[in-house]
Design a protein around this motif. Structure first.
Motif: not given
Lengths: 269, 317
Positions: A102, A104-105, A146
């Motif tokens: 989660f 990371l993005i 994102p």
């Protein structure tokens, strides 16, 4: 008494708010030859098309609009597709270290755009992506992922797990689950994310002036900034006509999608 | 089979209900691995793109901010950051950024709440609401074009003032600091109030009318009803509006860049504009990187402190 006062305040605020929009319309329509050097407060001639032609020739607004339309549609669609795949996996599939994926993005939305500029500029210059349409699409997709991921994941979490369980027991593959259950159910969330990103990409100036320079590559806001730089040469009506036509797509998209827009904002509250 | 719906920990990793045959257990483990591999395939395209195009550049900027701007750039630890306390342009830029944050929170939130409440519940005031929300659909660059037309020395404000016989009040709106930054904050609020109005309308419609009627029956006046019922109910929406405005104020770029390009001199630069100027105009990438990193820290700290204080639970993640 208080109702009268309240209505007066509403009318006053609305008028005050409308003045800049009104000036934009009236003076953008005024022909340059009739423009006296000081702003018009009422329409006295019609020169919108001549103004647009002048803006078109000075700053190549036409090709820039075509570019931006291409960037907005392709990048938003690409970002929504990639983000929905990731959101589906992050919320529904058995994944280890969910929180890590989660963040990371999602981390991309937390950083100011300025922080990416120079490294991207250098990397683009080295890889031949600088001043190309594909380069612009890549950065716009990455920037859009994102937030789209955030919206779609919030939606995916609300899907009843029984539906997924039942389909899994019936032997449906994840791929099939994604296309036949998740995508149809999350259509409105996907549309909302698409609209958000479309508007964001259309309005982008920062990457447009940093990663592109040619007139047949640069997006519309870079062209508009260029036109504004010629303010006194081409005459204010031309610049305003440019601002008017540049704003049309987002105004239209915004009012067509206001329902999606509001409900998706509710989703985030 | 029961399933956990916790969004983070997820549905995997449940122990089998009763002891299994070893071969069956092996098959299960293999199947689980296949599933995880599959999930990775779903996640990776988005994750790789974000990591390569956004996170890697961020790390590079962070790294670059510790190196000097000479031809052979050398490690100079915090010198680029130290410049903030000696370079008057950067101090001014910091000052302007703070003004932007204050103004960008106060004006759209205050005006948005006022307009939403005033135009709620009367049918004809939809037109008034439209006048306020149209600018929201206009981009920052186009807003700058419009306001340049209004604010230049022979622009609409001065012509209106002279027409009204108030020529003495006409001024150089974009030339003198801090007035130029303030009028740009007004211009930005003209645009940003629209979304605040929409959000507050959503919040107002979520208040059950029965509550307000009951309060009115109990003798609560309009002000008391607003203070004790409406305002608390609008809290979740206010959090979003203020949070958005906070970040918008910190990142202010488009409007300034098109309207004044940070000038005259460098008087109206914000950190976002200064970063661009230092990096691409004055060719001082180290200084630019330090500004970008500082801006990132401020944005993260501000969002974090604000959200941590405002959100009752720890959020959704």
């Amino acid at each position: 008494m208080s109702r009268v006062l309240r209505n007066c305040v509403v009318v006053l605020v609305a008028l005050l708010w409308f003045v800049p929009t009104y000036l934009l319309l009236v003076n953008g329509l005024t022909s340059v030859h009739d423009y006296s050097g000081s702003p018009n407060w009422y329409p006295n001639s019609f020169g919108l098309f001549a103004n647009l032609r002048a803006a078109w020739n000075t700053a190549d607004l036409g090709p820039a609009m075509a570019n931006s339309l291409y960037y907005s549609v392709v990048s938003s669609a690409g970002a929504v597709l990639l983000a929905s795949l990731a959101a589906f996996a992050a919320a529904i599939m058995p994944v280890r270290r969910r929180a890590l994926w989660f963040w990371l993005i999602y981390a991309g939305t937390l950083l100011p755009l300025q922080v990416f500029l120079r490294p991207l500029f250098l990397a683009y210059a080295n890889t031949g992506l600088y001043d190309t349409q594909i380069g612009m699409v890549v950065i716009y997709i990455a920037i859009a992922i994102p937030f789209a991921f955030f919206v779609l994941r919030n939606f995916a979490v609300t899907l009843p797990s029984e539906v997924i369980e039942a389909a899994r027991l019936d032997g449906a593959s994840w791929w099939r689950l994604f296309w036949s259950i998740y995508v149809p159910l999350s259509k409105s969330a996907m549309a909302a994310a698409f609209v958000f990103q479309f508007v964001a990409v259309w309005n982008d100036l920062l990457f447009g002036i940093t990663l592109a320079t040619s007139r047949n590559i640069r997006p519309i806001m870079a062209a508009l900034a260029d036109l504004q730089g010629n303010y006194s040469n081409v005459g204010p009506p031309v610049v305003l006509a440019g601002a008017l036509v540049v704003s049309l797509p987002t105004v239209i998209v915004f009012f067509l999608s206001q329902r999606f827009f509001v409900s998706s904002l509710k989703l985030n509250v | 089979m029961s399933v956990t719906t916790d969004p983070v920990r997820g549905r995997s990793g449940l122990p089998p209900a009763r002891p299994e045959h070893p071969r069956a257990a092996g098959r299960r483990a293999a199947a689980l691995w296949r599933e995880r591999l599959m999930a990775g395939g779903f996640l990776l395209p988005a994750a790789i793109l974000v990591a390569v195009v956004l996170l890697a550049p961020f790390c590079y900027t962070l790294y670059r901010s510790f190196f000097s701007d000479y031809t052979r750039s050398t490690f100079n630890d915090l010198a680029n950051y130290g410049a903030f306390f000696t370079d008057p342009n950067l101090l001014r830029s910091l000052e302007n950024t703070l003004m932007w944050v204050g103004g960008a929170i106060l004006l759209p939130t205050g005006m948005g709440l006022l307009i939403a409440i005033l135009t709620d519940s009367t049918r004809w005031s939809r037109a008034a609401r439209l006048a306020v929300t149209i600018p929201y659909a206009i981009s920052g660059s186009a807003v700058a074009v419009v306001w340049n037309f209004i604010l230049t020395s022979d622009g609409a404000v001065n012509s209106a003032l002279r027409g009204l016989g108030l020529g003495g009040l006409a001024g150089n709106w974009l030339l003198d600091w801090p007035g130029n930054t303030l009028v740009m904050i007004v211009a930005s609020s003209w645009q940003a109030t629209g979304v605040a109005v929409i959000l507050f309308m959503v919040g107002l419609q979520g208040i059950p009318p029965e509550t307000l009627e009951a309060a009115a029956l109990d003798g609560a006046g309009p002000w008391a009803r607003f203070r004790h019922i409406v305002l608390p109910q609008l809290r979740p929406v206010s959090i979003i509006v203020i949070g958005m405005s906070l970040v918008n104020g910190l990142k202010a770029f488009d409007l300034i860049f098109v309207l004044t390009q940070g000038g005259p001199g460098r008087a109206t630069e914000t950190l976002a504009v200064s970063m661009y100027q230092e990096t691409f105009l004055f060719l001082r990438p180290g200084a630019g990187a330090a500004i970008a990193v500082l801006l990132t820290i401020i944005v993260l700290l501000a969002s974090w402190t604000y959200l941590r204080r405002q959100l009752p639970t720890r959020g959704k993640v």
